[in-house]
Enzyme design. Structure first.
Site, PDB file in Angstrom:
ATOM      1  N   THR B 158      51.496  16.974  20.522  1.00 28.81           N
ATOM      2  CA  THR B 158      52.486  16.556  19.519  1.00 28.81           C
ATOM      3  C   THR B 158      52.017  17.097  18.173  1.00 28.81           C
ATOM      4  O   THR B 158      52.277  18.247  17.851  1.00 28.81           O
ATOM      5  CB  THR B 158      52.680  15.021  19.518  1.00 28.81           C
ATOM      6  OG1 THR B 158      51.420  14.378  19.382  1.00 28.81           O
ATOM      7  CG2 THR B 158      53.367  14.570  20.781  1.00 28.81           C
ATOM      8  N   THR B 195      49.701   8.254  20.674  1.00 26.59           N
ATOM      9  CA  THR B 195      48.370   8.832  20.653  1.00 26.59           C
ATOM     10  C   THR B 195      47.885   9.647  21.808  1.00 26.59           C
ATOM     11  O   THR B 195      48.258  10.755  22.047  1.00 26.59           O
ATOM     12  CB  THR B 195      47.292   7.743  20.588  1.00 26.59           C
ATOM     13  OG1 THR B 195      47.701   6.795  19.679  1.00 26.59           O
ATOM     14  CG2 THR B 195      45.942   8.311  20.213  1.00 26.59           C
ATOM     15  N   ASN B 403      51.475  11.326   7.142  1.00 20.77           N
ATOM     16  CA  ASN B 403      51.987  10.026   7.557  1.00 20.77           C
ATOM     17  C   ASN B 403      52.939   9.382   6.569  1.00 20.77           C
ATOM     18  O   ASN B 403      53.561   8.370   6.871  1.00 20.77           O
ATOM     19  CB  ASN B 403      50.827   9.100   7.897  1.00 20.77           C
ATOM     20  CG  ASN B 403      50.224   9.484   9.225  1.00 20.77           C
ATOM     21  OD1 ASN B 403      50.921   9.509  10.232  1.00 20.77           O
ATOM     22  ND2 ASN B 403      48.961   9.847   9.218  1.00 20.77           N
ATOM     23  N   THR B 408      62.526  12.332   9.517  1.00 19.84           N
ATOM     24  CA  THR B 408      63.530  13.370   9.815  1.00 19.84           C
ATOM     25  C   THR B 408      63.213  14.663   9.090  1.00 19.84           C
ATOM     26  O   THR B 408      62.506  14.668   8.102  1.00 19.84           O
ATOM     27  CB  THR B 408      64.922  12.891   9.375  1.00 19.84           C
ATOM     28  OG1 THR B 408      64.824  12.404   8.039  1.00 19.84           O
ATOM     29  CG2 THR B 408      65.397  11.813  10.294  1.00 19.84           C
TER      30      THR B 408
END
Lengths: 408, 408
Positions: B158, B195, B403, B408
């Protein structure tokens, strides 16, 4: 119930507003700039005293000395405090220095040693430069004023951006009494500066034991419910002194006006706690997490603190991102039993999760709300009727900058 | 002891190096870019299987389904995984979707359902787009290769910046066997991405129960000893499959070569764990905290994790600040009993605290050390002979940027 508020706030009040208290502050050379770094609160009479201390195993030397003083007869008449040096991790010499700081203050003020408490905040692991402290303490009596609250507040600041104080007024036996507080704290540190100190004064007539019970109880729902960065300092302490000068008779749980006193006391603690969280290092906003519907109060407290302490939740608040996935994940890792099918989450007035299922919401409006100076995160577990509230702040570039900065 | 290493590292090894394993990956449309987002590991035979799962109360649906599969006879023949969507907090429909993912994979590969495990990583709270998943799974068999480890690794990423895999070789009964692993994980999330996933394969002949015991044991000293940001995901899982194709006889604690197998297994787990910590969101360096001289292993673990998880310690490492006060403060707030007079701290080779007292050190040289890609913090409590090591990464502007970014 008449609907009358239990207490009122005194707009310009400070820790010297309650009868019998004077305070002062001066620069003795512990801070590099010419700001106050030594302060004192003095009461006209021995005041009933209570305190709570850090749970960090490495408790700084002055905390032990203050604990000893209060232990003798549950009273204090003066609290001396320095900033710029925490006198923590300083071994036997640190203990001796804290004792000397107490002895010198007692001598300067003409008090017995056991009526004097001391505390320190600043760099860890360096010995107090006692020559500066000694000469500063000798000048302390001359700094005392009936309106010395501001001087005192300045003397206890480290990385704090703003002074933190408040005062409440409450009617006991038909007479006006005051409860006031001052605090410092913004991160554990400015490289190595120690966290949170709280000082409360009141002219109510309360026994030391009742004061201790009350302080311990409100600490659990105020000072212990804030987190800036999860790091507990070696020097945390909250101390309260009650002069008794405004009271005709003992105030305790049997007294009909006790609930008013408790409410005002709770207000002062909560105000200071929130002020510390809002002034967290690098913070742009206060985050308030309300957990309701918990099976136990412990669960509510643990979940509220886990959410408000989550780096991911804090970053999302900084970025105004309505990222409820991080809130539910923090809830789930809190170590508390939760019903995974019944959780509601609201951000301010925006429901984002109901019965653990996502709710469609207006992302733009939610982002607008999250850009404000106060973000309220509301979590209903639907498992019982217990609740808790915790406060913290967002995680920002500035936090990293402050704490990555080299100490020198 | 001959001094011969218990195992050796296979430089180009991957999860398909152990006999009997193929892997594949493809893009089915869950990620917005054209990167792989669906992957599978398949074994020629039913493989003994074991797994450990997140302790987060909100466990994602696929974890339950995988647990069920392994529960039937302790075996798996295929593990399917998607990235881009975590299938977490998705209620009954999410469970149904995880089951359908398993059924579709079983059908595509011609296997009974209970030999198939599934897992997901990505956005929380959105339903899997099952049309994309279905058509992707139908194409999975065509993606399988004997050297498909890289394709699989790409499919599970990811926010990870680098692929994480390794392979060890160990001699059992005079024959060469392999243990390999692949993992993903870099923060809890890229906004809402889940995670850590770990996949281990081996061609050793080990029973499911022995595999489970070994996996649980090494997880405690590897995957459970890393923290990027303290947030435990809803989707964490490590699964291991043992084909048995390289072994002549059962391998277990009675076997003379068991220590070699354990050492190699431990190496693979630790390699993957450290790779995840080093690739933490925004990280510029790996932090390793070694706690020795503890009274209990639990104490050593708790203190190591508290230090490596401290925002203040992490910020100081980013800023190359030899700020040992934060390390001692984290030690003291770990909740473990410590002797406040006997703590030594070293940063790499620089002693900074001995018997809890500051040691003079060369600040410039220490800062130079802290600027490196690996910072080792060594703490000796002098209270016993237990020890533990934890890994993490520094806290940087980039962590906050990643973070705080809007989803979006």
């Amino acid at each position: 119930m008449t609907g009358k508020p239990l207490f009122t706030i005194v707009p310009e009040g400070s820790i010297t507003t309650p009868q019998g208290f004077r305070a002062g502050g001066l620069h003795c050379g512990l801070k590099k700039t010419e700001r106050h770094d030594l302060g004192v609160i003095v009461c006209d009479v021995p005041a009933a005293a209570a305190a709570v201390y850090t749970l960090n195993a490495f408790q700084a030397a002055p905390l032990q000395v203050t604990r000893e003083s209060i232990g003798v007869e549950g009273k204090l008449q003066a609290m001396a405090v320095n900033s710029g040096n925490a006198n923590a991790c300083t071994g036997k010499q640190g203990e001796a220095d804290a004792r000397e700081m107490r002895a010198a203050t007692a001598q300067a003020l003409g008090l017995p040693e056991h009526l004097v408490g001391v505390t320190s905040t600043g760099v860890i692991g360096e010995l107090l430069p006692m020559d500066k402290v000694r000469s500063g303490i000798a000048r302390l009596p001359g700094s005392l004023k009936w309106d010395g609250g501001n001087d005192f507040c300045q003397a206890i600041l480290t990385t704090d951006l703003v002074q933190k104080m408040t005062c409440a007024e409450v009617i006991i036996d038909g007479k006006r009494i005051y409860i006031a507080g001052a605090a410092k704290g913004s991160g554990m540190i400015h490289p190595n500066m120690a966290t949170m100190l709280g000082f409360m004064t009141t002219d109510a007539q309360v026994d030391s034991e009742d004061l201790q019970k009350l302080l311990s109880a409100i600490t659990d729902s105020t000072f212990n419910m804030i987190t800036v960065d999860g790091d507990t300092s070696t020097n945390d302490m909250v101390v309260v002194m009650a002069s008794g000068l405004a009271g005709d008779r003992k105030l305790n749980a049997e007294h009909p006006d006790w609930p008013s006193f408790v409410a005002a006391f709770q207000y002062v603690g909560e105000y200071l706690a929130k002020a510390i969280a809002r002034d967290g290092e690098g913070a742009t906003k206060l985050i308030e997490v309300q957990v309701v519907g918990a099976a136990t109060e412990n669960a509510a407290r643990a979940i509220a603190k886990t959410i408000v302490g989550s780096s991911l939740v804090k970053s999302a608040c900084f970025g105004a991102d309505a990222n409820w996935g991080r809130i539910i994940a923090a809830t789930g890792r809190s170590g508390q039993a939760v019903n995974v099918d019944t959780v509601d989450i609201r951000l301010g007035d925006f429901p984002v999760l109901e019965q653990s299922r996502p709710v469609k919401f207006d992302e733009e409006q939610a982002a607008e709300y999250l850009k404000g100076e106060l973000v309220v995160i509301f979590v209903n577990l639907h498992m019982g009727d217990k609740q808790a509230t915790a406060w913290g702040c967002d995680l920002t570039y500035e936090y990293v900058r402050i704490n990555a900065a080299y100490r020198t």
